[in-house]
Design an enzyme around this catalytic site. Structure first.
Site, mmCIF file in Angstrom:
data_model
loop_
_atom_site.group_PDB
_atom_site.id
_atom_site.type_symbol
_atom_site.label_atom_id
_atom_site.label_comp_id
_atom_site.label_asym_id
_atom_site.label_seq_id
_atom_site.Cartn_x
_atom_site.Cartn_y
_atom_site.Cartn_z
ATOM 1 N N GLY A 46 0.823 -1.199 0.000
ATOM 2 C CA GLY A 46 0.000 0.000 0.000
ATOM 3 C C GLY A 46 0.857 1.248 0.000
ATOM 4 N N GLN A 51 2.902 9.938 1.452
ATOM 5 C CA GLN A 51 4.257 9.374 1.428
ATOM 6 C C GLN A 51 5.078 9.837 0.230
ATOM 7 O OE1 GLN A 51 2.507 5.258 2.116
ATOM 8 N NE2 GLN A 51 4.501 5.049 3.078
ATOM 9 N N CYS A 92 6.182 -0.328 6.872
ATOM 10 C CA CYS A 92 5.793 0.848 6.095
ATOM 11 C C CYS A 92 6.954 1.233 5.182
ATOM 12 C CB CYS A 92 5.475 1.992 7.051
ATOM 13 S SG CYS A 92 5.025 3.522 6.225
ATOM 14 N N LEU A 93 6.642 1.603 3.945
ATOM 15 C CA LEU A 93 7.698 2.006 3.005
ATOM 16 C C LEU A 93 8.419 3.260 3.488
ATOM 17 C CD1 LEU A 93 5.926 1.374 -0.429
ATOM 18 C CD2 LEU A 93 7.685 -0.029 0.675
ATOM 19 N N HIS A 134 -4.070 1.428 7.778
ATOM 20 C CA HIS A 134 -2.695 1.961 7.836
ATOM 21 C C HIS A 134 -2.554 3.153 6.865
ATOM 22 C CE1 HIS A 134 1.872 1.311 7.857
ATOM 23 N NE2 HIS A 134 1.687 2.102 6.809
ATOM 24 N N GLU A 135 -3.067 2.973 5.637
ATOM 25 C CA GLU A 135 -2.934 4.038 4.626
ATOM 26 C C GLU A 135 -3.817 5.237 4.962
ATOM 27 O OE1 GLU A 135 -0.442 3.628 2.884
ATOM 28 O OE2 GLU A 135 -0.245 1.465 3.093
ATOM 29 N N HIS A 138 -2.057 7.472 7.233
ATOM 30 C CA HIS A 138 -1.096 8.346 6.541
ATOM 31 C C HIS A 138 -1.762 9.646 6.100
ATOM 32 C CE1 HIS A 138 2.682 6.215 6.277
ATOM 33 N NE2 HIS A 138 2.134 5.133 5.756
HETATM 34 NI NI NI Z 1 2.929 3.202 5.503
#
Ligand code: NI
Length: 178
Positions: A46, A51, A92-93, A134-135, A138
Site C-alpha cells: 500500500g 508518502q 511501512c515504506l 494503515h494508509e 497516513h
Molecule cells: Ni505506511
C-alpha cells in the site's frame, strides 16, 4: 511510468493532513498511476499520497499474492468497523526495516472513489483491512510507529536518522570516486 521518491520517517511532511480530492481528473489519474508504479517497484502492499509528498486523499493498495489486483481509493471513508480487533505485524515504506504490532479493526466497510471517479463501496478483512487502515492513517498525518511506546519510537527515529546519514555519506563517497 514514473517512480516517485518516498518520504522517510521522521520527515515532518509525513505529518501533514491530506485534503479531499476535488475532482478525479487527468492530474489525479497520473498521480494514481505513478503511485502504483512506485508501490510495486518498492514491493509494498500500500501507498498513500502523503508518502510521496502529495497531500490529497489518494491511496493505492494491492494485497493480492499475485500483485495484479490494484485498488485505488480516493477520498476514502470508513462506513463501519468491527469491534473485534487484530494485532498484526506492520511495516511501512516510509519506515524501512521496522516491523511492529499495531491494533486494527478486523473488518471494515469502506467507501471511496475509484480511478474512474465512480463511487465504490466494499468490505475488507485480514491484510486488506489492516492495509486500508494503515494508509488512511497516513492521510491524517499518522505513521504506524506512533502507536508504539515513546521509547520505541525514539529508538526508531534515531535508527532512521543514522541510516539516512549513512546513505548520504555513501552517496558522497561514490561521487568522489567518479
Ligand atoms: Ni505506511
Amino acid at each position: 511510468m514514473s517512480l516517485l521518491p518516498i518520504l522517510r520517517y521522521p520527515d515532518p511532511r509525513l505529518h501533514k493532513v491530506a485534503k479531499p480530492v476535488a475532482a478525479v481528473d487527468a492530474r489525479i489519474r497520473t498521480l494514481v498511476d505513478d503511485m502504483l508504479d512506485t508501490m510495486y517497484e518498492a514491493d509494498g502492499v500500500g501507498l498513500a499520497a502523503t508518502q510521496v509528498d502529495v497531500h490529497e486523499c489518494v491511496i493505492v493498495i494491492d494485497t493480492s499474492d499475485t500483485r495484479d489486483r490494484p485498488r485505488v481509493l480516493i477520498n476514502p471513508v470508513l462506513l463501519e468497523t468491527s469491534d473485534e480487533m487484530v494485532l498484526g505485524d506492520e511495516g511501512c515504506l516510509s519506515v524501512p526495516t521496522i516491523y511492529d504490532k499495531v491494533p486494527r479493526h478486523a473488518r471494515i466497510s469502506v467507501r471511496a472513489l475509484g480511478r474512474d471517479g465512480l463511487v465504490q463501496a466494499f468490505d475488507a478483512e485480514g491484510l486488506e483491512a489492516v492495509c486500508v487502515q494503515h494508509e488512511m492513517d497516513h492521510l491524517l498525518g499518522k505513521v504506524f510507529v506512533e502507536y508504539l511506546s515513546a521509547l520505541k519510537r525514539d529508538r526508531i527515529k534515531t535508527k532512521m536518522l543514522k541510516k539516512a546519514r549513512e546513505e548520504q555519506e555513501l552517496h558522497a563517497n561514490a561521487a568522489r570516486r567518479l
